[in-house]
Every structure is written in structure tokens, then in C-alpha cells.
Design a protein around this motif. Structure first.
Motif, PDB file in Angstrom:
ATOM      1  N   ALA A 256      -4.421  -7.077   3.326  1.00  6.22           N
ATOM      2  CA  ALA A 256      -4.487  -6.063   4.862  1.00  6.22           C
ATOM      3  C   ALA A 256      -3.357  -5.570   5.245  1.00  6.22           C
ATOM      4  CB  ALA A 256      -5.072  -6.985   6.117  1.00  6.22           C
ATOM      5  N   ILE A 257      -3.162  -4.338   4.589  1.00  3.29           N
ATOM      6  CA  ILE A 257      -1.633  -3.694   4.958  1.00  3.29           C
ATOM      7  C   ILE A 257      -1.971  -2.389   5.876  1.00  3.29           C
ATOM      8  CG2 ILE A 257      -0.672  -4.226   2.460  1.00  3.29           C
ATOM      9  CD1 ILE A 257      -1.246  -1.435   1.534  1.00  3.29           C
ATOM     10  N   ASP A 258      -0.837  -2.126   6.490  1.00  2.00           N
ATOM     11  CA  ASP A 258      -1.161  -0.995   7.547  1.00  2.00           C
ATOM     12  C   ASP A 258      -0.739   0.199   6.687  1.00  2.00           C
ATOM     13  OD1 ASP A 258      -0.951   1.077   9.444  1.00  2.00           O
ATOM     14  OD2 ASP A 258       0.638   0.171  10.531  1.00  2.00           O
ATOM     15  N   PHE A 259      -1.890   0.670   6.150  1.00  2.00           N
ATOM     16  CA  PHE A 259      -1.830   2.020   5.169  1.00  2.00           C
ATOM     17  C   PHE A 259      -1.328   3.217   5.754  1.00  2.00           C
ATOM     18  CE2 PHE A 259      -3.806   4.937   1.809  1.00  2.00           C
ATOM     19  CZ  PHE A 259      -3.430   4.179   0.639  1.00  2.00           C
ATOM     20  N   ARG A 260      -1.475   3.294   6.962  1.00  2.00           N
ATOM     21  CA  ARG A 260      -0.792   4.451   7.688  1.00  2.00           C
ATOM     22  C   ARG A 260       0.903   4.524   7.157  1.00  2.00           C
ATOM     23  NH1 ARG A 260      -2.201   3.577  13.677  1.00  2.00           N
ATOM     24  NH2 ARG A 260      -1.243   1.547  13.126  1.00  2.00           N
ATOM     25  N   VAL A 262       2.314   4.582   4.493  1.00  2.00           N
ATOM     26  CA  VAL A 262       2.187   5.026   3.218  1.00  2.00           C
ATOM     27  C   VAL A 262       2.451   6.640   3.653  1.00  2.00           C
ATOM     28  CG1 VAL A 262       1.266   5.981   1.228  1.00  2.00           C
ATOM     29  CG2 VAL A 262       0.768   3.423   1.970  1.00  2.00           C
TER      30      VAL A 262
END
Lengths: 331, 331
Positions: A256-260, A262
Motif C-alpha cells: 500500500a503506497i501513496d501513489f499520488r 509518483v
């Protein structure tokens, strides 16, 4: 010289690797055919990529066949030859597999020249792990003087080279490793600026303290929690070279990563396999060989004794029990 | 011509954008200073990036100041000039903000030449959204003939250009859009090979059916579920251009992706902001302008009527209620 001991894949991980996935066998050596060469293997290299080959899940390489000799890099010397390209006594590095003797047409091996470099280093800093470090650092992380790079599995065969090369470029280098002993080695012997002990239970705040200017590049060897934490601290135009994910190979749960991040930080995240970039090997090996020969690149080895110990040493590698490059001393 | 209507940022999203984050004001127009030029704005562009500017969280751009006119692209014509570079009647495109009249030194705008392209298109296919599509497709996705590219928000200002340009390169192009009407437009008018309706509730299996050879490139405009599903179907050496994440701008929950795919498939994931790549604008605008002028690039607009309708139209854009490029007709 009549028997060959070898380790074959007996069964596939389900889902974890266990000792009974391997089987030690003894087989008689048969006379060489025309064009064949026989190598006595002194060292076997154990590497995380082998974990991927053991599964039959869709992967970047064909799975290791059941009942066949486990794939693996080896160094040794030619003991018998019916191939004019090879002479008894030649020192060689190749993909000889988990076995004491390798019989082949010689296609998968190359001669080692010179003596300033220990034979085993051709399986580490001056071999596949070293080139892996070189590629990920120079082609993806691209750190420049003054930037901060984080390297996970920092005391390992790949991470140790990444960090030392990055220091030579003038970067601030922060390692992640497991336990105070490895961390002390990373800073004191390898010369990293700092090392965070992920086993201390405060990866987030410890990494924050070690990277006051944020993180410009990350050399990813482990996956999981480290990935999440680094992404939160990464600077604009950060680069992440995904080389290995040893902590999640057995784990099907997503990360679970904070894809924002990127987008917000305009990151580049790139996975790579060094065997697909053979064009860099000559340049990388030349540079790495010179650094090892002149004592400018430190490395450390964990050496298991005898082929029978290879499966247990491999399980230890997957759990981070090794300290430096994991080898098996054969014969 | 004595008053200027404008919309300012009254408060910040907490966490969602709401109508009371905006305030419509009327202010008297003052006489031009030396070197100033005044533009009457005919159209205002509403774009997802504005969402990021409304927050004061660390971001790639400075946050929009409270009580200042909302940032926004505009097209209009010069109505008054005390600057020799600008003549009354000049058609211009610029960053005029959410207001009817923009008074400036002319630095943030450029003249529009020729008449084959509708004025509003300079805010869409021949403007920032078009160049965004061009950059992400040509510099990151790099699709070649026979490859499959997936484009989310496929009927939108950016996605519609991505897909049409990719078709011209001979790729198989699959859109993701919300609802049967948008999907029909994407395939029938824009010429995509297929379009998956994410609102139909079977994104995973529908995308599988639409991409029988897997996915080689993904142009990411939305984030969330689409990201997860695409990563599961992406081929070796897949490229993901992260242009927008409209579904998760208000959402602080992390995205749970199978990060192992980054390594297994040697992916490249790259976030970008087109304003940081000004070097491509001339080439991209030339190509896009020629395609629109000759009718080879289709586009569609949603036009809200009058500045007072801008906040509600912007909220609709964030929820996907627009259909094509969202504009506001000013005066």
C-alpha cells in the motif's frame, strides 16, 4: 574424480521455500564427449533471484525445471577438456549450477585473467551482483554530488557496491540494514554516511533523521515497508531502481503506497534485470575489477561449507541471515 | 466595460472541494498602466491540476493564494493596450485566471495566428491538454505499431488526444471511461479499438477481454482501481505515464498495488508535469494544430455558461460529469 554431487529442485515453494524443496544427489561422472569441458567448482554463489526461478508463476525467466540441477553462478578451474578453447588449469566463472563438477560445451563460462582479484569476487563485486549495482546506480539512480541516495540491504552483495560507488560520486549515502552489527559495518567499513537498522522498529523516523534533505534516489532491494517509507520522503524528480524485493517474494499481499507521490514528485520507478543489459557488462566489470584490485571497493563474504549446506544457506539468505555476499565453498 | 467579475479561492478543500471554497467578486476595472494590456476572456479552461493548487500541501507548484483569482487558462482578445507588442483585436491564449478581463504586462500570453482552428481548441487539443497527451505518449509510453495501450479518462481532454495519436502509430488502443455514452463516443467518434466502462463494475474482467495480448503502455489519468488492475495485466517492459490521479486527489488512503510486478515485468512508471517540459511545446503544438485544422483529430467540449457557473462545473469535472474538454463561456 568419479562422482558428482549436485542439488536439484525437488518441489516448488508452497508458498515459502523450505529445505525439502531441494534434494542432494550423487551421480557418476561420465567420460567427456568431443567438444566438452569439465570444471571443478570451488565456489557457488547464492542469490535472491533463485527464489523467482523456483516458482512456476509467470516470471521474467523460465522456471527452474523440477529434478534438474539448481541454477547458480560458480567459479572453478578446468580439470579435463576435449575442447580446444579450454585448457586444464584455466580459471573460469560461469553458470555451473549447484554442483561440484560442471560438464558443458563451455558456452556459459569465461576465463578469468590475472591474479589481483580473489576468485570468489567474480561471484560478487566483480560479477553479477557488482554489475547489478553498477547498472541500477548509473543507468537509473544517476546520483550526482550532493544528492542523497538510500540503499536497502546495504551490507549485501549488491547494496554494498551501490553505496560505495555512490560515495565516489559525492552523494550522501544512507543504508538500510538489519541489526547493529551490519549497520556498523555499513558505515565504518563501507563508508556510508549513515545506516538505519530496520529491525530497531522506527524505520520511518530513523530514515527521516538520516535524510535531512530528503531522498533523491533509492536503490530498492527489499520492498515492503521500506518502499512505503522512502516514497514519503522522496524529492522531486526522484529515481527508484527496483532491483530486488526480497521481503515480499513469498508474500502475495499488495504493497500500500501513496501513489499520488509518483505524480506530485514526478518520480521515475524502474524495475530491471541485469542479464538483459549485457551491453554494460564489459564497462562495468572493468571499472569494478580495477576498484577491487586496488583495494578501493570493500566486500565481505558469508561462506557456507560444502554443497550439502547450500539449501540452508539459501533459506538464511532469504531471511537476511547472511552478512555480505553468500557463497558456498565446494571442493 | 467598467466592471470585472472574478472568482477567488475563499478557503481550502477540507478534504473535498466544495462550492464554498470559491467566491465570486466584482471589481471595477482601473485605467491601464504604461506597458499593460487588457484581454476580454471568451473561454476559461477547467482542468484537474487546479485541484492540487487549491491545497496548501507540499506539491509541485506553489499553492493558489487565498483571496486571489483562481489560476486558469483562457482565450480571448485584446480590448485595450498600452503595450506596443499588443494590438486591439489580437486573439490570445494565456493564463488569464477565472475572470472576465485580465490585465497584465502580456508575459503570460501568446498570439493566436490563423483561423482554421476554433479559438476554444487552444485550451484543449491544441493547448496544454494536447501537449500533455503528446508528451506522455511520445516521451514515456512510446508505443509502437502492434502494441496495446490503455488510456484512462479516455473521453477527456487529454485521454482523447492520447488515444487518437496512438491509433495513428498503429497501436491497439483501449480506453477506460465512465458510462455507455462516453464509451460509445470513445470507440465510434474517437476511433479507439475498445472502451471499458468502469462504472459497469467489472473493470478487471472487462479490461482482460479488451486486452487479449496484455498491456504494453498505460496513460494514467485517474489512479486507484485502474492502476491496480492495469499493473496485473501489464507486459514485460511496460511503461506507465502518470499524468493525473483524479480519483484519488481527495483520498489519503494508499493504493495497494502488487509492487512485485514492477520487478517481474521490468516496468517503468513515470510521473510528469507538462509545464516542466517546455522544450516539446513548439513541436507538439505544430503537430496537434495541423491535425485539428485538417479534421484528423476529433474533440468534444462541455461548455458551462458564465463565470458564476465555474465552481459547480469544476466540481463536476472532478467527479467525471463533464464529457470532453470542460470550458466555461465567459463574455
Amino acid at each position: 574424480m568419479t562422482d558428482n554431487k549436485r542439488v536439484v529442485l525437488a518441489s516448488r515453494p508452497n508458498p515459502n521455500v523450505s529445505l525439502d524443496n531441494f534434494r542432494l544427489e550423487t551421480a557418476a561422472l561420465t567420460p567427456l564427449g568431443d567438444g566438452e569441458v569439465r570444471v571443478r567448482n570451488h565456489y557457488l554463489s547464492l542469490d535472491p533471484y533463485m527464489r523467482g526461478r523456483m516458482s512456476d508463476a509467470k516470471n521474467y525467466a523460465a522456471p527452474q525445471a523440477l529434478d534438474a540441477v539448481m541454477i547458480g553462478g560458480t567459479v572453478g578451474d578446468v580439470v579435463e577438456s576435449r575442447n580446444p578453447a579450454w585448457t586444464v588449469g584455466d580459471k573460469v566463472v560461469g553458470i555451473g549450477g549447484w554442483q561440484e563438477f560442471t560438464t558443458s560445451a563451455g558456452a556459459d563460462m569465461r576465463k578469468i585473467q590475472g591474479t589481483a582479484i580473489p576468485l570468489s569476487a567474480y561471484l560478487g563485486s566483480v560479477g553479477m551482483p557488482g554489475v547489478t549495482a553498477w547498472y541500477g546506480l548509473n543507468r537509473i539512480c544517476k546520483v550526482t554530488a550532493g544528492e542523497t541516495i538510500v540503499v536497502s540491504a546495504a551490507s549485501g552483495a549488491v547494496g554494498s557496491v551501490v553505496g560505495q560507488l555512490a560515495k565516489m560520486k559525492g552523494a550522501r549515502v544512507v543504508g538500510i540494514a538489519g541489526g547493529p552489527e551490519k549497520c556498523a559495518y555499513v558505515t565504518e567499513t563501507l563508508g556510508f554516511d549513515a545506516c538505519v537498522d530496520y529491525k530497531a522498529g522506527a524505520l520511518d523516523s530513523d530514515l527521516e533523521a538520516a535524510t535531512p534533505k530528503g531522498i533523491d534516489a533509492y536503490f530498492e532491494n527489499v520492498g515492503g515497508e521500506a518502499t512505503k517509507v522512502v516514497i514519503q520522503r522522496i524529492n522531486a524528480f526522484g529515481r527508484i531502481a527496483v532491483c530486488g524485493l526480497i521481503s515480499i517474494y513469498d508474500n502475495t499481499a499488495p504493497t500500500a503506497i501513496d501513489f499520488r507521490r509518483v505524480l506530485i514528485q514526478r518520480l521515475t520507478i524502474e524495475g530491471f534485470i541485469v542479464s538483459e543489459h549485457m551491453e554494460v557488462w564489459p564497462e562495468a566489470l572493468k571499472e569494478l575489477g580495477a576498484l577491487v584490485a586496488t583495494g578501493k571497493l570493500q566486500f565481505r563474504e558469508s561462506i557456507a561449507d560444502g554443497l550439502a549446506s547450500a539449501p540452508e544457506a539459501f533459506l538464511g539468505l532469504l531471511k537476511g541471515k547472511n552478512f555480505g555476499k553468500q557463497l558456498v565453498k565446494l571442493i
